[in-house]
Design an enzyme around this catalytic site. Sequence first.
Site, short mmCIF file in Angstrom:
data_model
loop_
_atom_site.label_atom_id
_atom_site.label_comp_id
_atom_site.label_asym_id
_atom_site.label_seq_id
_atom_site.Cartn_x
_atom_site.Cartn_y
_atom_site.Cartn_z
N HIS A 126 28.51 83.48 55.52
CA HIS A 126 28.26 84.77 56.18
C HIS A 126 27.07 85.48 55.53
CE1 HIS A 126 31.40 84.74 59.07
NE2 HIS A 126 32.40 84.81 58.22
N GLU A 143 32.63 82.41 53.14
CA GLU A 143 32.08 83.74 52.90
C GLU A 143 30.62 83.67 52.48
OE1 GLU A 143 33.62 86.28 53.85
OE2 GLU A 143 35.52 85.26 54.16
#
EC number: 3.4.24.-
Length: 467
Positions: free
Chosen positions: A355, A352
């Site tokens: 990202h 994450e």
Amino acid sequence: MLPGTSRLPTEASMSWVLLSVLWLIIQIQVIDATLTPELKPHEIVRPKKLPISQKRGLENNQTERYGKEEKYAPEVQYQIILNGEEIVFHLKRTKHLLGPDYTETSYSPRGEESTRHSQDVKPCYYEGHIQNARGSLARISTCDGLRGYFTHRDQRYQIKPLQSTDEGEHAVLPYSWKGQDTVHDKDAEKQVVRKRSHLRTSRSLKNPNEDLLQGQKYIGLFLVLDNAYYKLYNGNVTQMRTFLFKVLNLLNMIYKTINIQVSLVGMEIWSDQDKIKVEPNLGATFTHFMRWHYSNLGKRIHNHAQLLSGASFRHGRVGMAAGNSFCTTSSVSVIEAKKKNNVALVALMSHELGHALGMKDVPYYTKCPSGSCVMNQYLSSKFPKDFSTVSRSHFQGFLSSRNARCLLLAPDPKNIIKPTCGNQVLDVGEECDCGSPEECTNLCCEPLTCRLKSQPDCSEASNHITE
């Protein structure tokens, strides 16, 4: 205040990580995983602590530098006998595991907020390799015995103490998970990106500074733990904190490969009740958290916040982040952390975070040296410690096209929690700091004392600082 926009964008670019419900099957402790058939289920070893050899003609015993009272030296070596082979771990203490302004917030049953500045975190987290074993890696804590992971001869191992001492009996277990390397379902064939506009900062970098591409970069991570996650530990904050520090140690192993140091700058524990509505809809929970983050954490110095939830989300979704959002107030992510061991949790946290740094999912067949890529669209049984060539290209594009200068903000030396000679940071009271005797190349700096040598050309401290 976080670098970036001054108000919360109404639309954000959100990157979904859709992973299989089957992933829950492997969220057990690694020691309970299916073991590689050709290897022993486990082996009992007795680590032996070895003295650090002094190089460059230095005869001083390392206790002169570190002090007899210091339990956790900046550099250690341990020897074990595994499968009849002598293995020597060469480990260095992880630097800046916690940020200089680290705070920890929790709440009483009445909802009264309590914030502490942690000054007593044990410096017992190490990283390194196996001596004379090319490509080997080790991430081990020595808090109460040796506990962690290492790779040797293309095999991954876990080591854990059977007694609370670093030279007592330890179990070493090879591990792999039964079944396919990748775990997915039909709904997780590709990354889903919400059709919302990408977050934009006030300007782009037409001619990026070379430091952004080649220099050391820093991330200040803030963790928020919801009430369900708090209850998983039955309110034992010490146990929870210790586990998360181990996860952070692994996270640094991953991001060190792209010259990023991740420091935990704060933690908030929703010990009384959730401060947002945590619901089965991951997207809705993400929106709630992003708005809460903007309203409540804006003045706390950090550049990415992650909500670790002990709840489960629908459709097997386990993570969501605002894509390309780093260095903005929307640099947040939500992660389903229920019953995950440290390897499983760091796989999600690193993914994450990737990202937010502009990296997209890569196909499951993408190759990485470790056998598992951080940004793989499917989770793997292997520890993901590498970024693929494509992911590195995405990250470089993010650095070149966006205002990513917050990555260059290193911790302020005057705020370092505890001055440590040899950490390559000019702490208060030091005249220079060139690292350990093995690392030091500064002819004017004495690595054992962090003082300038009494030579004519070594009088100006400002000319001999290593940071």
